[in-house]
Design an enzyme around this catalytic site. Structure first.
Site, PDB file in Angstrom:
ATOM      1  N   ASP A 103      -8.972  -3.068   2.020  1.00 33.45           N
ATOM      2  CA  ASP A 103      -8.944  -2.692   3.340  1.00 33.45           C
ATOM      3  C   ASP A 103     -10.022  -3.406   4.106  1.00 33.45           C
ATOM      4  OD1 ASP A 103      -7.035  -1.019   2.316  1.00 33.45           O
ATOM      5  OD2 ASP A 103      -8.921   0.611   1.705  1.00 33.45           O
ATOM      6  N   ASP A 120       1.024  -1.138  -0.279  1.00 31.41           N
ATOM      7  CA  ASP A 120      -0.009  -0.052  -0.094  1.00 31.41           C
ATOM      8  C   ASP A 120       0.753   1.148  -0.094  1.00 31.41           C
ATOM      9  OD1 ASP A 120      -2.667  -0.271  -0.495  1.00 31.41           O
ATOM     10  OD2 ASP A 120      -3.417   0.335   1.825  1.00 31.41           O
TER      11      ASP A 120
END
Length: 541
Positions: free
Chosen positions: A441, A388
């Protein structure tokens, strides 16, 4: 639950990889940083979005969005206070020298380039313009700041930048000698929109449902396994307990491979992003969403006694294997829902269908894919954490743009973005747009949260003495901090796992260390907690 409902076909496994590509909470903000100089007196405005409704020959037309400059007066915040003013095309178009046409309070439309923004503004103001609209040279908007050598700045007219497509549309109308008028005003945005609260509840609720479903399935399988072991021979007693054949168990190797595969696919999307590519992703999401919806509906409906027999009676279908009559009954409805979403996905209400399909797909993935121990979970989340950060922040230095944000927005595809997102429209934001969160997520930390609840249930731990409650709180807090960071960072995309992973993983490891169970959690996990002939009792260590 039937084994067929737990199995992910090849399409859904591919969808899982695609889902994990977008791991950041992203805003709909179209402004990007272009800070070239520090603030100073006369050049210290906050950057604000500017609403630009237009009229062509007194007929209301399109409404564009621009961005105000660091310098110049602030704009009115209410539409009723903003005056409708005629627009004039600059000659020369760059407005770096005094315009040849005479201005009497018009808003001048100029092209970016050849001189500084402040120079254009000073020239336009001296020529009698009431404001200046600068056409950017790309579809994005850049924050207009002062040059390092510019001091004592005193600009008395508003300066607004428009994206290239909006500016060229106005230029084309002016070149046709049409009467073009605009209003300039900047409505205030609420500090927190209800959409962000609802999205937070949706993400937390999805993990909560998926975790309890996963733990219930694990406990039922453990009880059934224990019953079989009690009546089995000594030879059968040596077999290891197992869950449903539909379960896909992650290993350390597959967790590490996630970074490589996901990164390669992300670069491919970045380089080859097109309308056709988005259409392929839409089809894959529709297939995966339909399968997830079938799985969830069958599970819910099978709880009713009147439908229990239909859920346990199977029929063999070519290429699909054994399918229950109940699944066969609900499948057409789910397929129709997925097709309707795909057909109407550009409509303003399509987010509802996308969220329904997305939530059911996420729940199904967390139900079927399992983290066997804390070691695998730590490796998976750590890799996702680095993934990420790299593709949101570090990739800017290599590709000159944030690769993940470009892919999420669907740049150069003619679409609003890829469909692997949960989204809710901003309800009280005058600028509209959506609050969004990537599937990754929810899925990636959700796998660890689900593991914690399975471990608690199979170890007969209470809610307070177990790990699930604290891990769930840690996830919710991490996501909450993400939204705070998103608002503090002027709406720019934030990698949610940057905040979620430390909260969840550190909480889990800290509790395990404090309770003296970290070694067991790290290597053996949930499966070793069940002893033959002793239902749901922890093994003696």
């Amino acid at each position: 639950m039937e084994a067929a409902a737990l199995k992910l076909n090849r399409t859904l496994l591919l969808a899982v990889v695609l889902i994990s590509l977008i791991s950041g909470v992203l805003s709909g903000d179209i402004v990007v940083h272009d800070d070239k100089s520090p603030t100073r007196p006369g050049c210290d405005n906050d950057f604000v979005l500017v609403n630009v409704p237009t009229w062509i020959d007194d007929k209301e037309e399109d409404e564009y969005v621009g961005v105000g400059a660091r310098f110049g007066p602030t704009l009115k915040s209410k539409e009723m206070d903003a005056h409708k003013t005629r627009v004039a095309l600059a000659d020369p178009t760059d407005c770096c020298t005094t315009p040849k046409n005479k201005l009497t309070g018009e808003i001048i439309l100029v092209q970016r380039g050849k001189c500084s923004f402040t120079t254009k503004a000073n020239v336009a103001e001296a020529a009698g313009a009431s404001a200046i609209l600068i056409i950017n040279n790309s579809t994005e908007l850049f924050k207009m700041v002062c040059e390092d050598d510019e001091h004592d700045i005193d600009i008395g007219i508003p300066v607004v930048m428009l994206p290239q497509d909006a500016g060229e549309s106005l230029r084309g109308s002016l070149q046709k000698t049409l009467n073009v008028s605009v209003q300039l005003y900047s409505p205030s945005r609420p500090p927190v929109d209800v959409a962000e609260v609802l999205l937070w509840l949706m993400a937390v609720g999805t993990i909560l449902c998926a975790s309890y479903w996963s733990a219930w399935t694990a406990r039922e399988s453990a009880i059934d396994q224990d019953k079989l072991l009690k009546d089995a021979s000594d030879e059968y007693l040596n077999t290891e307990p197992s869950y449903s054949s539909g379960v896909v168990e992650i290993t350390t190797t597959s967790a590490l491979a996630f970074v490589v595969v996901a990164s390669c696919f992300l670069v491919l999307l970045y380089k080859k992003m097109s309308y056709a590519f988005i259409e392929v992703l839409v089809v894959l999401f529709a297939i995966g969403g339909a399968e997830g919806l079938v799985t969830c509906l069958v599970t819910i409906l099978s709880c009713f006694r009147s439908l229990e027999q239909a859920a346990k009676t199977f029929i063999k279908i070519l290429f699909l294997g054994a399918v229950s009559y109940l699944a066969l009954f609900v499948s057409p409805l789910c397929v129709v829902c997925a097709i309707l979403w795909a057909a109407f996905r550009r409509h303003h209400f399509a987010w509802i269908g996308q969220d329904i399909l997305g939530v059911t797909l996420i729940i199904t993935v967390i139900q079927v894919i399992k983290v066997p121990n804390l070691k695998v979970g730590a490796v998976l989340l750590s890799c996702a954490f680095l993934y990420d950060i790299f593709w949101v922040f570090v990739s800017k230095w290599i590709f000159h743009k944030s690769v993940m944000i470009v892919v999420a927005r669907g740049d150069k595809s003619g679409e609003d973005g890829i469909p692997m997102l949960l989204k809710i429209p901003r309800m009280f934001d005058p600028w509209g747009g959506y609050s969004i969160i990537g599937f990754g997520d929810i899925i990636l930390p959700g796998l660890l949260v689900a593991f914690s609840l399975r471990y608690d249930w199979l170890s007969n731990k209470s809610l307070r003495e177990g790990y699930f409650l604290w891990t769930m709180i840690a996830y919710g807090l991490g996501l909450f901090i993400t939204y705070i960071a998103l608002n503090l960072m002027d709406g720019h995309g934030q990698p949610a796992l940057l905040y979620i992973v430390p909260f969840t993983l550190v909480t889990f490891i800290t509790l395990g260390t404090k309770r003296g169970e970290l070694s067991h959690l790290w290597t053996r996990g949930e499966l070793d907690r069940i002893c033959p002939h002793v239902q749901l009792q922890p093994c003696e260590e």
